[in-house]
Scaffold this motif. Structure first.
Motif, short mmCIF file in Angstrom:
data_model
loop_
_atom_site.label_atom_id
_atom_site.label_comp_id
_atom_site.label_asym_id
_atom_site.label_seq_id
_atom_site.Cartn_x
_atom_site.Cartn_y
_atom_site.Cartn_z
N MET A 316 0.93 -1.19 -0.10
CA MET A 316 0.04 0.03 -0.02
C MET A 316 0.72 1.31 0.11
O MET A 316 0.27 2.24 -0.63
N HIS A 317 1.95 1.12 0.74
CA HIS A 317 2.78 2.40 0.47
C HIS A 317 3.96 2.69 -0.49
O HIS A 317 3.92 3.77 -0.98
N GLU A 318 4.10 1.35 -1.12
CA GLU A 318 5.03 1.49 -2.15
C GLU A 318 4.86 1.33 -3.64
O GLU A 318 5.49 1.71 -4.29
N LEU A 319 3.74 0.80 -3.65
CA LEU A 319 3.13 0.65 -5.15
C LEU A 319 2.27 2.12 -5.46
O LEU A 319 0.88 1.81 -4.76
N PRO A 320 2.49 2.41 -6.60
CA PRO A 320 1.76 3.82 -6.89
C PRO A 320 0.61 3.46 -7.27
O PRO A 320 -0.16 2.48 -7.91
N ARG A 321 -0.69 4.38 -6.68
CA ARG A 321 -2.14 4.27 -6.96
C ARG A 321 -2.83 2.74 -6.60
O ARG A 321 -3.93 2.41 -6.98
N LEU A 322 -2.18 2.21 -5.68
CA LEU A 322 -2.72 0.98 -5.08
C LEU A 322 -3.88 1.39 -4.13
O LEU A 322 -3.27 2.04 -3.13
N ARG A 323 -4.95 0.99 -4.01
CA ARG A 323 -5.77 1.19 -3.10
C ARG A 323 -6.27 0.14 -2.18
O ARG A 323 -6.81 0.43 -1.05
N ALA A 324 -6.26 -1.11 -2.61
CA ALA A 324 -6.37 -2.40 -2.01
C ALA A 324 -5.66 -3.34 -2.31
O ALA A 324 -5.27 -3.61 -3.62
N ALA A 325 -5.33 -4.26 -1.34
CA ALA A 325 -4.58 -5.53 -1.59
C ALA A 325 -5.15 -6.58 -0.86
O ALA A 325 -5.44 -6.51 0.35
N THR A 326 -5.45 -7.92 -1.20
CA THR A 326 -5.40 -9.06 -0.58
C THR A 326 -4.39 -10.15 -0.56
O THR A 326 -3.90 -10.05 -1.87
N VAL A 327 -3.76 -10.25 0.57
CA VAL A 327 -2.58 -10.83 0.62
C VAL A 327 -2.84 -12.57 1.07
O VAL A 327 -3.64 -12.67 2.32
N HIS A 328 -2.41 -13.51 0.54
CA HIS A 328 -3.01 -15.02 0.80
C HIS A 328 -1.57 -15.58 1.40
O HIS A 328 -0.72 -15.58 0.39
N ALA A 329 -1.30 -16.06 2.67
CA ALA A 329 -0.24 -16.67 3.00
C ALA A 329 -0.57 -17.98 3.09
O ALA A 329 -1.19 -18.58 3.63
N ASP A 330 0.52 -18.86 2.19
CA ASP A 330 0.48 -20.18 2.26
C ASP A 330 1.90 -20.73 3.16
O ASP A 330 2.65 -19.91 3.25
N PRO A 331 1.51 -22.08 3.65
CA PRO A 331 2.68 -22.70 4.34
C PRO A 331 3.86 -23.09 3.39
O PRO A 331 3.59 -23.43 2.13
N ASP A 332 5.24 -22.69 3.49
CA ASP A 332 6.26 -22.90 2.46
C ASP A 332 6.92 -24.24 3.09
O ASP A 332 7.89 -24.16 3.86
N GLY A 333 6.43 -25.32 2.53
CA GLY A 333 7.07 -26.56 3.14
C GLY A 333 6.14 -27.34 3.65
O GLY A 333 5.15 -26.91 4.29
N PRO A 334 6.59 -28.48 4.50
CA PRO A 334 7.77 -29.22 4.23
C PRO A 334 7.75 -29.73 2.69
O PRO A 334 6.93 -29.81 2.18
N ALA A 335 9.17 -30.10 2.42
CA ALA A 335 9.38 -30.59 1.10
C ALA A 335 8.35 -31.60 0.48
O ALA A 335 8.39 -32.59 1.18
N GLY A 336 7.70 -31.46 -0.62
CA GLY A 336 6.82 -32.35 -1.31
C GLY A 336 5.63 -32.51 -0.89
O GLY A 336 4.66 -33.20 -1.19
#
Length: 347
Positions: A316-336
């Protein structure tokens, strides 16, 4: 709005440093729960400011085009030039293209509803379609008049006044074009940029009157229709650029550099292990984002959420003219491990 994937069970937090870390995370979450400027007044104020700038541009450019047409009308009365009369009527009509844009900017100020959940920003794109159609009509009219004059040449009177009117028409339209295009790009309005390009085509039409008068003064009456044909070709190039601009908006196209910039911002956020899919789209003159990030697979729900919130905050701070963002967090791992295996048949 931050999202997290499947919750992971955290490890024991009995040690003092674990408790301190938990308190820090709770403090961050308190920052999220508290009304945040990006989700309330500041975002609304920024959107309204952009719409207000657009409305101000339309009002000033409308006045400039009407003044230009009035000056030309006086010269039409003195010279009796039919060609200049056509250009004058054209400028009056083109001043009215501000109407669909003004309606679009006004609609864009409305709050989202349960039916229009993203708001009314796309009204600008519809106005852009109208403007593209007007540019196409301008090209068709200019070409028709030029061909008709080639078939039936006509003498011109008061060439000096007609030439002066052509200069006035060109300067007035070019000033409006530069003003609309500059502000349109600053606030991210493709429709306003298209309308600026439309004003530029009208300037070309007025310039044709000037060049045609010059050719007639030199004893070459066919100069006017020949120049008119060339100007029609130039208008077609402008039409192509305006149509491409609006087409990209309607198809949710964005500058790939914005995607790369968003990926760099996300990769620099502490706790982001990897950056997944990044999607951006324009809604009116504002950007919306949907992104996926990977966090440690052994992170607690609170920790994963905190990382997602920080990623949203940075975007929101650093991308020009961005008004809204949805961030989806996924677990990274375990391998496979595929944490979305159940969704494979739906993709």
């Amino acid at each position: 709005m931050a999202e997290v994937g499947p919750p992971q069970h955290g490890h024991g937090h009995g040690h003092g440093h674990e408790q301190a870390r938990g308190r820090r995370l709770l403090s961050k979450l308190r920052h999220v729960i508290t009304p945040h400027s990006h989700d309330s007044a500041d975002k609304t104020d920024t959107a309204l400011e952009s719409s207000s700038r657009g409305m101000r541009v339309l009002a000033i450019s409308f006045a400039a085009l009407i003044a230009t047409a009035l000056v030309q009308a006086v010269i039409v009365a003195l010279s009796g030039s039919v060609a200049l009369l056509g250009d004058t009527l054209h400028n009056f009509a083109d001043a009215l293209t501000a109407v669909p844009l003004a309606i679009a900017f006004s609609l864009g100020r409305r709050a989202a509803t349960r039916r229009f959940t993203y708001g009314y920003g796309r009204a600008e794109d519809l106005a852009g379609v109208v403007i593209v159609l007007l540019i196409g009509a301008s090209a068709a009219l200019a070409g028709f008049e030029a061909v008709k004059r080639l078939i039936n040449p006509a003498d011109m009177q008061a060439l000096g006044l007609v030439a002066a009117a052509g200069v006035v028409g060109f300067l007035g339209n070019e000033w409006v074009a530069r003003y609309r295009i500059r502000v349109g790009r600053e606030i991210g309005s493709a429709a306003l940029v298209a309308d600026g390009l439309h004003a530029r085509t009208d300037g070309f039409t007025s310039l044709a009157v000037l060049l045609g008068a010059g050719g007639a003064a030199l004893g070459f009456p066919l100069a006017d229709p020949i120049v008119g044909v060339l100007i029609t070709v130039a208008i077609c190039f402008v039409l192509r650029d305006a149509a491409r601009e609006i087409y990209h908006r309607l198809m949710d196209a964005v500058d790939p550099k914005l995607i790369a910039q968003a990926e760099e911002i996300l990769a620099a956020v502490s706790g982001v292990e990897r950056v997944g899919t990044v999607r951006l789209r324009w809604v009116g003159h504002a950007l919306r984002a949907e992104v996926e990030i990977g966090v440690r697979h052994d992170a607690s729900l609170i920790e994963a959420h905190a990382v997602a919130v920080e990623a949203e905050h940075r975007l929101m701070h650093e991308l020009p003219r961005l008004r809204a963002a949805t961030v989806h967090a996924d677990p990274d791992g375990p391998a496979g491990t595929d944490h979305h295996a159940v969704l494979l048949t739906h993709r």
